[in-house]
Design an enzyme around this catalytic site. Structure first.
Site, PDB file in Angstrom:
ATOM      1  CG  MET A  92      71.359  52.009  19.995  1.00 58.53           C
ATOM      2  SD  MET A  92      70.230  50.861  19.200  1.00 58.53           S
ATOM      3  CE  MET A  92      68.855  51.917  18.773  1.00 58.53           C
ATOM      4  CB  ILE A 130      63.773  62.759  32.700  1.00 54.74           C
ATOM      5  CG1 ILE A 130      63.106  61.563  32.029  1.00 54.74           C
ATOM      6  CG2 ILE A 130      65.259  62.838  32.356  1.00 54.74           C
ATOM      7  CD1 ILE A 130      63.037  61.699  30.493  1.00 54.74           C
ATOM      8  CE1 TYR A 137      58.889  55.650  21.744  1.00 56.88           C
ATOM      9  CE2 TYR A 137      58.213  55.522  19.440  1.00 56.88           C
ATOM     10  CZ  TYR A 137      59.176  55.814  20.384  1.00 56.88           C
ATOM     11  OH  TYR A 137      60.415  56.277  19.990  1.00 56.88           O
TER      12      TYR A 137
HETATM   13  N1  LIG Z   1      65.203  53.070  18.895  1.00 63.26           N
HETATM   14  C1  LIG Z   1      64.599  53.553  17.788  1.00 63.26           C
HETATM   15  O1  LIG Z   1      64.388  52.845  16.784  1.00 63.26           O
HETATM   16  C2  LIG Z   1      64.189  54.984  17.754  1.00 63.26           C
HETATM   17  C3  LIG Z   1      64.358  55.831  18.828  1.00 63.26           C
HETATM   18  N2  LIG Z   1      63.923  57.140  18.761  1.00 63.26           N
HETATM   19  C4  LIG Z   1      64.139  58.039  19.888  1.00 63.26           C
HETATM   20  O2  LIG Z   1      65.543  58.216  20.025  1.00 63.26           O
HETATM   21  C5  LIG Z   1      65.879  58.400  21.408  1.00 63.26           C
HETATM   22  C6  LIG Z   1      66.968  57.409  21.789  1.00 63.26           C
HETATM   23  O3  LIG Z   1      66.461  56.097  21.581  1.00 63.26           O
HETATM   24  P1  LIG Z   1      67.317  54.794  21.975  1.00 63.26           P
HETATM   25  O4  LIG Z   1      68.757  55.130  21.992  1.00 63.26           O
HETATM   26  O5  LIG Z   1      66.785  53.676  21.159  1.00 63.26           O
HETATM   27  O6  LIG Z   1      66.816  54.583  23.472  1.00 63.26           O
HETATM   28  P2  LIG Z   1      67.252  53.454  24.524  1.00 63.26           P
HETATM   29  O7  LIG Z   1      66.001  52.763  24.958  1.00 63.26           O
HETATM   30  O8  LIG Z   1      68.381  52.638  23.994  1.00 63.26           O
HETATM   31  O9  LIG Z   1      67.859  54.333  25.714  1.00 63.26           O
HETATM   32  C7  LIG Z   1      67.051  55.146  26.511  1.00 63.26           C
HETATM   33  C8  LIG Z   1      67.785  55.394  27.810  1.00 63.26           C
HETATM   34  O10 LIG Z   1      66.943  56.218  28.648  1.00 63.26           O
HETATM   35  C9  LIG Z   1      66.976  55.675  29.970  1.00 63.26           C
HETATM   36  N3  LIG Z   1      65.778  56.082  30.705  1.00 63.26           N
HETATM   37  C10 LIG Z   1      64.559  55.505  30.685  1.00 63.26           C
HETATM   38  N4  LIG Z   1      63.732  56.124  31.547  1.00 63.26           N
HETATM   39  C11 LIG Z   1      64.452  57.121  32.133  1.00 63.26           C
HETATM   40  C12 LIG Z   1      64.156  58.093  33.131  1.00 63.26           C
HETATM   41  N5  LIG Z   1      62.952  58.175  33.714  1.00 63.26           N
HETATM   42  N6  LIG Z   1      65.124  58.965  33.496  1.00 63.26           N
HETATM   43  C13 LIG Z   1      66.367  58.886  32.915  1.00 63.26           C
HETATM   44  N7  LIG Z   1      66.695  57.977  31.988  1.00 63.26           N
HETATM   45  C14 LIG Z   1      65.750  57.101  31.595  1.00 63.26           C
HETATM   46  C15 LIG Z   1      67.040  54.188  29.710  1.00 63.26           C
HETATM   47  O11 LIG Z   1      67.418  53.488  30.873  1.00 63.26           O
HETATM   48  P3  LIG Z   1      66.860  51.966  31.073  1.00 63.26           P
HETATM   49  O12 LIG Z   1      67.313  51.206  29.871  1.00 63.26           O
HETATM   50  O13 LIG Z   1      67.506  51.524  32.335  1.00 63.26           O
HETATM   51  O14 LIG Z   1      65.381  52.086  31.131  1.00 63.26           O
HETATM   52  C16 LIG Z   1      68.083  54.117  28.609  1.00 63.26           C
HETATM   53  O15 LIG Z   1      69.388  54.131  29.091  1.00 63.26           O
HETATM   54  C17 LIG Z   1      64.557  58.272  22.172  1.00 63.26           C
HETATM   55  O16 LIG Z   1      64.016  59.546  22.353  1.00 63.26           O
HETATM   56  C18 LIG Z   1      63.669  57.493  21.211  1.00 63.26           C
HETATM   57  O17 LIG Z   1      62.286  57.750  21.424  1.00 63.26           O
HETATM   58  C19 LIG Z   1      63.353  57.669  17.638  1.00 63.26           C
HETATM   59  C20 LIG Z   1      63.156  56.886  16.543  1.00 63.26           C
HETATM   60  C21 LIG Z   1      63.609  55.481  16.491  1.00 63.26           C
HETATM   61  C1  LIG Z   2      61.880  40.152  15.306  1.00 65.98           C
HETATM   62  C2  LIG Z   2      60.849  40.319  14.205  1.00 65.98           C
HETATM   63  C3  LIG Z   2      60.266  41.555  13.983  1.00 65.98           C
HETATM   64  N1  LIG Z   2      59.337  41.712  13.013  1.00 65.98           N
HETATM   65  C4  LIG Z   2      58.758  43.050  12.753  1.00 65.98           C
HETATM   66  C5  LIG Z   2      58.012  43.672  13.889  1.00 65.98           C
HETATM   67  C6  LIG Z   2      58.110  45.141  13.601  1.00 65.98           C
HETATM   68  O1  LIG Z   2      57.041  45.551  12.775  1.00 65.98           O
HETATM   69  C7  LIG Z   2      59.421  45.258  12.842  1.00 65.98           C
HETATM   70  C8  LIG Z   2      60.547  45.871  13.609  1.00 65.98           C
HETATM   71  O2  LIG Z   2      60.589  45.375  14.930  1.00 65.98           O
HETATM   72  P1  LIG Z   2      60.976  46.289  16.155  1.00 65.98           P
HETATM   73  O3  LIG Z   2      60.470  45.645  17.384  1.00 65.98           O
HETATM   74  O4  LIG Z   2      62.418  46.631  16.070  1.00 65.98           O
HETATM   75  O5  LIG Z   2      60.094  47.578  15.759  1.00 65.98           O
HETATM   76  P2  LIG Z   2      59.630  48.830  16.554  1.00 65.98           P
HETATM   77  O6  LIG Z   2      59.807  48.650  18.009  1.00 65.98           O
HETATM   78  O7  LIG Z   2      58.288  49.146  16.075  1.00 65.98           O
HETATM   79  O8  LIG Z   2      60.686  49.947  16.050  1.00 65.98           O
HETATM   80  C9  LIG Z   2      60.395  51.289  16.344  1.00 65.98           C
HETATM   81  O9  LIG Z   2      60.998  51.644  17.576  1.00 65.98           O
HETATM   82  C10 LIG Z   2      60.610  52.923  18.023  1.00 65.98           C
HETATM   83  C11 LIG Z   2      61.369  53.200  19.327  1.00 65.98           C
HETATM   84  C12 LIG Z   2      60.700  53.998  16.999  1.00 65.98           C
HETATM   85  O10 LIG Z   2      60.752  55.180  17.331  1.00 65.98           O
HETATM   86  C13 LIG Z   2      60.488  53.623  15.562  1.00 65.98           C
HETATM   87  O11 LIG Z   2      61.127  54.522  14.667  1.00 65.98           O
HETATM   88  C14 LIG Z   2      60.904  52.202  15.242  1.00 65.98           C
HETATM   89  O12 LIG Z   2      62.308  52.062  15.144  1.00 65.98           O
HETATM   90  O13 LIG Z   2      59.793  43.942  12.454  1.00 65.98           O
HETATM   91  C15 LIG Z   2      58.957  40.652  12.199  1.00 65.98           C
HETATM   92  O14 LIG Z   2      58.075  40.815  11.315  1.00 65.98           O
HETATM   93  N2  LIG Z   2      59.522  39.415  12.410  1.00 65.98           N
HETATM   94  C16 LIG Z   2      60.468  39.205  13.370  1.00 65.98           C
HETATM   95  O15 LIG Z   2      60.987  38.048  13.525  1.00 65.98           O
END
Ligand SMILES: NC(=O)C1=CN([C@@H]2O[C@H](COP(=O)(O)OP(=O)(O)OC[C@H]3O[C@@H](n4cnc5c(N)ncnc54)[C@H](OP(=O)(O)O)[C@@H]3O)[C@@H](O)[C@H]2O)C=CC1
Ligand SMILES: Cc1cn([C@H]2C[C@H](O)[C@@H](COP(=O)(O)OP(=O)(O)O[C@H]3O[C@@H](C)C(=O)[C@@H](O)[C@H]3O)O2)c(=O)[nH]c1=O
Length: 277
Positions: free
Chosen positions: A10, A33, A121
């Protein structure tokens, strides 16, 4: 050249769009990685000047039952990227999370506040932060509650559920700042442009509960869905989450001049630009 690792994720997609021709992207098909030789092969061949690691294992509940994989991808993988980026003289940008905090502080977290992850995580991401130290030329950018184009995220989940149901129950006791990947990508660029090093917080401004966030998503999308409250305890998911994990982004503003927009404005813009699905 900027190398985006995890370019199909993303955030990775947003970074690729922002940097255009200045960036090269690799994802699991090109690099693992968790495999030192794979990291060496890619980095020594491409010789980027900056490596942005947007790759991670982001399934929070999945990490809770797959500790080894979580530590490998989110922890050890960062050590390999740090060691090899140092070897080629490249800067490493590592993206991290609010989930390294326990959420008990009661006010926005500063960069130097004590980390105390509640989940696997969070622990694995904290290990990743520490492993960036293998390369002294590094940036750790902590963010939270991300949503963006081309990713599985809370906004998309709500829109999908909201099209099917008239009533949803969403937790109202977890508070944070929903953050658009486009704004995070801009913040990372601002930090790189200014040559910043060390740890920074970057999120959209303001804060809300997941419940309040869901209500705003439905209001802006024109969907008539009742959003009922529930507690995190009632939801009972495998991984514990911090209850109050808002990030203080003052250091980012002070060192770069970049001012993140309010989360409501970012969400509105995201929904306007979102292609119909
Ligand atoms: N999503 C969130 O709400 C939040 C995310 N973050 C951090 O931000 C960063 C980006 O998150 P986001 O964009 O959501 O991540 P995504 O899960 O959307 O994307 C992660 C990507 O990394 C790839 N990947 C997984 N394992 C490996 C590996 N071993 N080698 C190479 N690539 C790999 C995945 O491939 P595949 O899908 O095929 O596994 C995917 O394309 C991450 O560091 C996350 O921890 C921080 C706070 C909030
Ligand atoms: C779908 C759904 C979720 N929820 C709640 C569950 C959870 O506490 C919250 C958000 O759901 P998510 O599964 O998106 O939450 P979550 O996976 O905990 O999101 C986190 O992801 C990782 C990668 C991060 O690094 C964090 O910053 C944060 O963004 O909403 C409900 O209460 N009702 C629902 O119907």
């Amino acid at each position: 050249m900027i190398l985006v690792v995890g370019s199909k994720g993303m955030l990775g997609q947003e970074l690729m769009a922002l940097y255009g021709d200045a960036a090269r992207g690799v994802d699991v098909d090109d690099i693992d990685i968790t495999d030192l030789e794979s990291v060496q092969r890619v980095l020594l061949t491409l010789k980027p000047s900056v490596v942005i690691n947007a790759a991670a294992y982001t399934d929070v509940d999945g990490c809770q039952s797959n500790t080894e994989l979580a530590m490998q991808v989110n922890g050890e993988g960062v050590a390999f990227l740090a060691m090899i980026s140092k070897e080629i003289g490249a800067k490493l940008v590592q993206v991290s999370t609010d989930y390294i905090f326990d959420g008990k502080k009661g006010s926005p977290y500063l960069e130097d506040d004590l980390a105390a992850p509640l989940s696997v995580y969070g622990e694995s991401k904290l290990a990743g932060e520490m492993n960036t130290w293998f390369n002294p030329d590094h940036l750790v950018v902590r963010t939270q509650w991300l949503y963006g184009h081309g990713g599985k995220n809370f906004v998309e989940t709500m829109l999908k559920l909201g099209a099917e149901k008239k009533e949803l129950t969403v937790v109202d006791d977890q508070i944070g700042s929903p953050t658009w990947t486009r704004d995070l990508a801009l913040a990372i660029k601002a930090l790189l442009d200014k040559g910043c090093q060390g740890t920074y917080h970057a999120a959209n401004s303001g804060f809300v509960s997941w419940n309040g966030f869901a209500k705003e998503i439905f209001r802006l999308a024109g969907l008539d869905v009742a959003v009922l409250p529930m507690t995190t305890e009632q939801l009972n998911r495998p991984a514990p989450r911090p209850l109050y994990s808002t990030l203080d982004c003052g250091k980012l503003q002070q060192d770069t001049g970049f001012v993140p927009q309010p989360w409501q404005d970012a969400l509105k813009r995201y929904l306007e630009l979102r292609p119909a699905r």
